[in-house]
Design a protein around this motif. Structure first.
Motif, PDB file in Angstrom:
ATOM      1  N   LEU A 112       0.885  -1.158   0.000  1.00 56.91           N
ATOM      2  CA  LEU A 112       0.000   0.000   0.000  1.00 56.91           C
ATOM      3  C   LEU A 112       0.924   1.209   0.000  1.00 56.91           C
ATOM      4  O   LEU A 112       1.725   1.384   0.919  1.00 56.91           O
ATOM      5  N   ALA A 113       0.806   2.031  -1.043  1.00 56.54           N
ATOM      6  CA  ALA A 113       1.754   3.132  -1.183  1.00 56.54           C
ATOM      7  C   ALA A 113       1.079   4.347  -1.799  1.00 56.54           C
ATOM      8  O   ALA A 113      -0.121   4.344  -2.071  1.00 56.54           O
ATOM      9  N   ASP A 114       1.881   5.368  -2.022  1.00 58.38           N
ATOM     10  CA  ASP A 114       1.447   6.593  -2.665  1.00 58.38           C
ATOM     11  C   ASP A 114       1.129   6.302  -4.133  1.00 58.38           C
ATOM     12  O   ASP A 114       1.195   5.155  -4.569  1.00 58.38           O
ATOM     13  N   GLN A 115       0.856   7.308  -4.920  1.00 61.82           N
ATOM     14  CA  GLN A 115       0.462   7.108  -6.310  1.00 61.82           C
ATOM     15  C   GLN A 115       1.563   6.500  -7.172  1.00 61.82           C
ATOM     16  O   GLN A 115       1.271   5.804  -8.130  1.00 61.82           O
ATOM     17  N   GLY A 116       2.800   6.763  -6.877  1.00 61.69           N
ATOM     18  CA  GLY A 116       3.892   6.244  -7.684  1.00 61.69           C
ATOM     19  C   GLY A 116       4.822   5.369  -6.874  1.00 61.69           C
ATOM     20  O   GLY A 116       5.092   5.649  -5.703  1.00 61.69           O
ATOM     21  N   ILE A 117       5.309   4.289  -7.484  1.00 61.50           N
ATOM     22  CA  ILE A 117       6.282   3.426  -6.817  1.00 61.50           C
ATOM     23  C   ILE A 117       7.492   3.228  -7.727  1.00 61.50           C
ATOM     24  O   ILE A 117       7.396   3.364  -8.947  1.00 61.50           O
ATOM     25  N   THR A 118       8.607   2.911  -7.100  1.00 64.49           N
ATOM     26  CA  THR A 118       9.827   2.569  -7.808  1.00 64.49           C
ATOM     27  C   THR A 118      10.191   1.141  -7.431  1.00 64.49           C
ATOM     28  O   THR A 118      10.253   0.799  -6.251  1.00 64.49           O
ATOM     29  N   VAL A 159       0.320  -7.188 -11.452  1.00 61.73           N
ATOM     30  CA  VAL A 159      -0.695  -8.242 -11.459  1.00 61.73           C
ATOM     31  C   VAL A 159      -2.100  -7.655 -11.544  1.00 61.73           C
ATOM     32  O   VAL A 159      -2.949  -8.152 -12.284  1.00 61.73           O
ATOM     33  N   ARG A 160      -2.351  -6.606 -10.808  1.00 65.95           N
ATOM     34  CA  ARG A 160      -3.691  -6.015 -10.744  1.00 65.95           C
ATOM     35  C   ARG A 160      -4.160  -5.530 -12.115  1.00 65.95           C
ATOM     36  O   ARG A 160      -5.316  -5.662 -12.474  1.00 65.95           O
ATOM     37  N   TRP A 161      -3.261  -4.940 -12.895  1.00 60.45           N
ATOM     38  CA  TRP A 161      -3.621  -4.404 -14.207  1.00 60.45           C
ATOM     39  C   TRP A 161      -3.205  -5.340 -15.344  1.00 60.45           C
ATOM     40  O   TRP A 161      -3.347  -4.983 -16.509  1.00 60.45           O
ATOM     41  N   ASN A 162      -2.671  -6.520 -15.002  1.00 58.09           N
ATOM     42  CA  ASN A 162      -2.235  -7.512 -15.984  1.00 58.09           C
ATOM     43  C   ASN A 162      -1.343  -6.873 -17.057  1.00 58.09           C
ATOM     44  O   ASN A 162      -1.602  -6.965 -18.254  1.00 58.09           O
ATOM     45  N   LYS A 163      -0.291  -6.213 -16.578  1.00 59.27           N
ATOM     46  CA  LYS A 163       0.569  -5.425 -17.461  1.00 59.27           C
ATOM     47  C   LYS A 163       2.035  -5.728 -17.152  1.00 59.27           C
ATOM     48  O   LYS A 163       2.453  -5.691 -15.989  1.00 59.27           O
ATOM     49  N   ALA A 164       2.802  -6.051 -18.188  1.00 60.06           N
ATOM     50  CA  ALA A 164       4.247  -6.254 -18.010  1.00 60.06           C
ATOM     51  C   ALA A 164       4.903  -4.883 -17.908  1.00 60.06           C
ATOM     52  O   ALA A 164       4.750  -4.034 -18.793  1.00 60.06           O
ATOM     53  N   LEU A 165       5.637  -4.658 -16.819  1.00 66.22           N
ATOM     54  CA  LEU A 165       6.333  -3.387 -16.624  1.00 66.22           C
ATOM     55  C   LEU A 165       7.725  -3.409 -17.242  1.00 66.22           C
ATOM     56  O   LEU A 165       8.228  -2.387 -17.692  1.00 66.22           O
ATOM     57  N   TRP A 166       8.354  -4.591 -17.247  1.00 65.91           N
ATOM     58  CA  TRP A 166       9.689  -4.730 -17.829  1.00 65.91           C
ATOM     59  C   TRP A 166      10.004  -6.203 -18.023  1.00 65.91           C
ATOM     60  O   TRP A 166       9.627  -7.041 -17.205  1.00 65.91           O
ATOM     61  N   LYS A 167      10.722  -6.506 -19.100  1.00 67.78           N
ATOM     62  CA  LYS A 167      11.177  -7.866 -19.354  1.00 67.78           C
ATOM     63  C   LYS A 167      12.568  -7.769 -19.967  1.00 67.78           C
ATOM     64  O   LYS A 167      12.786  -7.005 -20.906  1.00 67.78           O
ATOM     65  N   GLY A 168      13.500  -8.544 -19.422  1.00 70.85           N
ATOM     66  CA  GLY A 168      14.855  -8.502 -19.943  1.00 70.85           C
ATOM     67  C   GLY A 168      15.832  -9.213 -19.040  1.00 70.85           C
ATOM     68  O   GLY A 168      15.457 -10.027 -18.203  1.00 70.85           O
ATOM     69  N   ILE A 169      17.102  -8.856 -19.219  1.00 70.67           N
ATOM     70  CA  ILE A 169      18.186  -9.473 -18.453  1.00 70.67           C
ATOM     71  C   ILE A 169      18.924  -8.388 -17.678  1.00 70.67           C
ATOM     72  O   ILE A 169      19.270  -7.344 -18.233  1.00 70.67           O
ATOM     73  N   GLN A 176      15.860  -0.603 -12.562  1.00 68.87           N
ATOM     74  CA  GLN A 176      14.882   0.203 -11.848  1.00 68.87           C
ATOM     75  C   GLN A 176      13.718   0.526 -12.782  1.00 68.87           C
ATOM     76  O   GLN A 176      13.924   0.950 -13.912  1.00 68.87           O
ATOM     77  N   VAL A 177      12.496   0.313 -12.296  1.00 76.13           N
ATOM     78  CA  VAL A 177      11.282   0.556 -13.057  1.00 76.13           C
ATOM     79  C   VAL A 177      10.357   1.407 -12.196  1.00 76.13           C
ATOM     80  O   VAL A 177      10.235   1.172 -10.996  1.00 76.13           O
ATOM     81  N   LYS A 178       9.706   2.389 -12.818  1.00 73.62           N
ATOM     82  CA  LYS A 178       8.736   3.222 -12.096  1.00 73.62           C
ATOM     83  C   LYS A 178       7.364   3.023 -12.705  1.00 73.62           C
ATOM     84  O   LYS A 178       7.225   2.852 -13.910  1.00 73.62           O
ATOM     85  N   TYR A 194      -0.830  -2.033  -4.619  1.00 73.72           N
ATOM     86  CA  TYR A 194      -0.065  -2.544  -5.750  1.00 73.72           C
ATOM     87  C   TYR A 194       0.203  -4.030  -5.517  1.00 73.72           C
ATOM     88  O   TYR A 194       0.472  -4.448  -4.390  1.00 73.72           O
ATOM     89  N   LYS A 195       0.145  -4.803  -6.569  1.00 73.58           N
ATOM     90  CA  LYS A 195       0.511  -6.217  -6.514  1.00 73.58           C
ATOM     91  C   LYS A 195       1.475  -6.446  -7.674  1.00 73.58           C
ATOM     92  O   LYS A 195       1.084  -6.410  -8.836  1.00 73.58           O
ATOM     93  N   ILE A 196       2.739  -6.654  -7.332  1.00 76.48           N
ATOM     94  CA  ILE A 196       3.808  -6.776  -8.321  1.00 76.48           C
ATOM     95  C   ILE A 196       4.351  -8.202  -8.298  1.00 76.48           C
ATOM     96  O   ILE A 196       4.649  -8.744  -7.226  1.00 76.48           O
ATOM     97  N   ALA A 197       4.481  -8.803  -9.484  1.00 78.32           N
ATOM     98  CA  ALA A 197       5.033 -10.159  -9.597  1.00 78.32           C
ATOM     99  C   ALA A 197       6.392 -10.093 -10.277  1.00 78.32           C
ATOM    100  O   ALA A 197       6.592  -9.333 -11.227  1.00 78.32           O
ATOM    101  N   PHE A 198       7.319 -10.879  -9.750  1.00 81.60           N
ATOM    102  CA  PHE A 198       8.661 -11.007 -10.317  1.00 81.60           C
ATOM    103  C   PHE A 198       8.798 -12.435 -10.824  1.00 81.60           C
ATOM    104  O   PHE A 198       8.896 -13.364 -10.026  1.00 81.60           O
ATOM    105  N   ASP A 199       8.783 -12.610 -12.138  1.00 75.68           N
ATOM    106  CA  ASP A 199       8.959 -13.927 -12.738  1.00 75.68           C
ATOM    107  C   ASP A 199      10.439 -14.105 -13.059  1.00 75.68           C
ATOM    108  O   ASP A 199      10.935 -13.528 -14.024  1.00 75.68           O
TER     109      ASP A 199
END
Length: 127
Positions: free
Chosen positions: A48-54, A72-82, A90-92, A103-108
């Motif tokens: 649970l955070a402010d409007q923006g997260i890093t 996860v909540r918006w079913n959106k990939a924020l970043w994919k790579g190595i 770092q992703v914002k 926010y619900k963030i998944a790290f695959d």
């Protein structure tokens, strides 16, 4: 104006300025969540955070880290790579709305030869 009046005025100005200089910045990010990312698994973090997260991922291993960061909540990939050995990624992301925002963030983690990966989720305010 006497010397005493000038000194008193200077001291009052200094006394008013010191708390402003020593106060924490409103933009200072605070860690809301963090931990280890096991290789070959998906780790999910909820904050649970402010409007923006890093979101910051660090590769402590001497091999590359293959990773996908998803919202996860918006079913959106924020970043994919190595992530290179010893480096950070770092992703914002942000959501429009009144805080606190969930926010619900998944790290695959595709890499499965190491567990030497960590993540941190930070924001201006954590709840």
């Amino acid at each position: 104006m006497s010397k005493w009046t000038k000194r008193a005025g200077a001291l009052l100005s200094l006394a008013a300025a010191v708390p402003l200089l020593l106060a924490p910045s409103a933009q200072a990010a605070k860690a809301c969540a963090g931990g280890q990312l096991p290789g070959g698994k998906t780790t999910t973090a909820e904050v649970l955070a402010d409007q923006g997260i890093t979101i910051k991922v660090h590769n402590h291993d001497w091999r590359g880290l293959a990773l996908t960061i998803r919202d996860v909540r918006w079913n959106k990939a924020l970043w994919k790579g190595i992530v290179a050995p010893g480096k950070d990624k770092q992703v914002k992301t942000d959501v429009f709305g009144a805080p606190p925002i969930s926010y619900k963030i998944a790290f695959d983690v595709t890499s499965n030869v190491s567990n030497s990966y960590t993540y941190t989720i930070s924001s201006a305010r954590c709840y």
